[in-house]
Scaffold this active site. Structure first.
Site, mmCIF file in Angstrom:
data_model
loop_
_atom_site.group_PDB
_atom_site.id
_atom_site.type_symbol
_atom_site.label_atom_id
_atom_site.label_comp_id
_atom_site.label_asym_id
_atom_site.label_seq_id
_atom_site.Cartn_x
_atom_site.Cartn_y
_atom_site.Cartn_z
ATOM 1 N N ASN A 86 3.849 65.796 13.104
ATOM 2 C CA ASN A 86 2.717 65.664 12.483
ATOM 3 C C ASN A 86 1.821 64.281 12.165
ATOM 4 O O ASN A 86 1.875 63.324 12.230
ATOM 5 C CB ASN A 86 3.003 66.029 10.886
ATOM 6 N N GLN A 93 1.330 65.595 8.243
ATOM 7 C CA GLN A 93 2.266 64.609 7.432
ATOM 8 C C GLN A 93 2.497 64.173 6.161
ATOM 9 O O GLN A 93 1.587 63.917 4.575
ATOM 10 C CB GLN A 93 2.143 63.514 8.464
ATOM 11 N N HIS A 99 6.087 59.127 12.801
ATOM 12 C CA HIS A 99 7.404 59.261 13.042
ATOM 13 C C HIS A 99 7.266 60.425 13.748
ATOM 14 O O HIS A 99 6.696 62.000 13.434
ATOM 15 C CB HIS A 99 8.471 59.497 12.401
HETATM 16 P P1 5GP Z 1 6.345 64.039 7.759
HETATM 17 O O1 5GP Z 1 5.370 65.775 7.142
HETATM 18 O O2 5GP Z 1 5.669 63.634 7.259
HETATM 19 O O3 5GP Z 1 5.980 64.803 9.218
HETATM 20 O O4 5GP Z 1 7.700 64.192 7.644
HETATM 21 C C1 5GP Z 1 8.698 63.162 6.788
HETATM 22 C C2 5GP Z 1 9.612 63.692 7.149
HETATM 23 O O5 5GP Z 1 10.123 62.921 6.254
HETATM 24 C C3 5GP Z 1 10.327 65.101 6.055
HETATM 25 O O6 5GP Z 1 10.960 66.041 7.035
HETATM 26 C C4 5GP Z 1 10.898 65.128 4.824
HETATM 27 O O7 5GP Z 1 11.935 65.501 4.829
HETATM 28 C C5 5GP Z 1 11.604 63.364 5.554
HETATM 29 N N1 5GP Z 1 12.067 62.400 4.130
HETATM 30 C C6 5GP Z 1 11.367 61.945 3.327
HETATM 31 N N2 5GP Z 1 11.641 61.031 2.365
HETATM 32 C C7 5GP Z 1 13.134 60.978 3.362
HETATM 33 C C8 5GP Z 1 13.724 59.941 3.374
HETATM 34 O O8 5GP Z 1 14.064 59.061 2.359
HETATM 35 N N3 5GP Z 1 15.294 59.897 4.033
HETATM 36 C C9 5GP Z 1 15.093 60.385 4.706
HETATM 37 N N4 5GP Z 1 15.874 60.838 6.229
HETATM 38 N N5 5GP Z 1 13.737 61.664 5.798
HETATM 39 C C10 5GP Z 1 12.994 61.501 4.413
#
Ligand code: 5GP
Ligand code: ZN
Length: 112
Positions: A86, A93, A99
């Site tokens: 994302n 995102q 990531h």
């Molecule tokens: P994005 O939406 O930015 O692509 O994905 C962020 C991801 O990070 C989400 O799936 C969310 O569940 C995960 N996430 C957010 N905070 C933490 C955290 O403190 N630890 C872990 N292991 N995952 C996290």
């Protein structure tokens, strides 16, 4: 960056379930998994979004891509896996340290 949650995980300041680490990349389980396997593959270098990556990051991005099947295999995803990246608010995102998501196992929640 001290206010970045993924930088804090990489620094060992916040716990995470690590599944892979090398010189440039770490991978840990997503805290809110959206599939039976849901791992985040994160560069040690803080890059906010893919759109912020620069020419100097080219080899790092390739390294990340090559880490994805290693991570998937470590999680038993022998028949394949899905990768999601994302980018920015418009791309959904939420954590602004770029990531890849690696998803697999039973019943992936969506198709592209
Ligand atoms: P994005 O939406 O930015 O692509 O994905 C962020 C991801 O990070 C989400 O799936 C969310 O569940 C995960 N996430 C957010 N905070 C933490 C955290 O403190 N630890 C872990 N292991 N995952 C996290
Ligand atoms: Zn960061």
């Amino acid at each position: 960056m001290s206010d970045c949650i993924f930088c804090r995980i990489i620094a060992g300041q916040i716990p995470a379930s690590m599944v892979y680490q090398d010189e440039h990349v770490v991978a840990f389980k997503d805290i809110h998994p959206k599939a039976s396997v849901h791992v985040l593959v994160v560069p040690r270098k803080h890059i906010a979004t893919l759109a912020d990556a620069e020419a100097v990051d080219q080899s790092l991005l390739g390294h990340m891509m090559l880490a994805l099947p290693k991570v998937a295999q470590s999680q038993g995803l022998d028949t394949g896996f899905r990768t999601v990246l994302n980018t920015g608010h418009g791309g959904g995102q939420e954590v602004f340290h770029m990531h890849f998501h690696v998803l697999g196992g039973k019943a992936l929640p969506f198709t592209v």
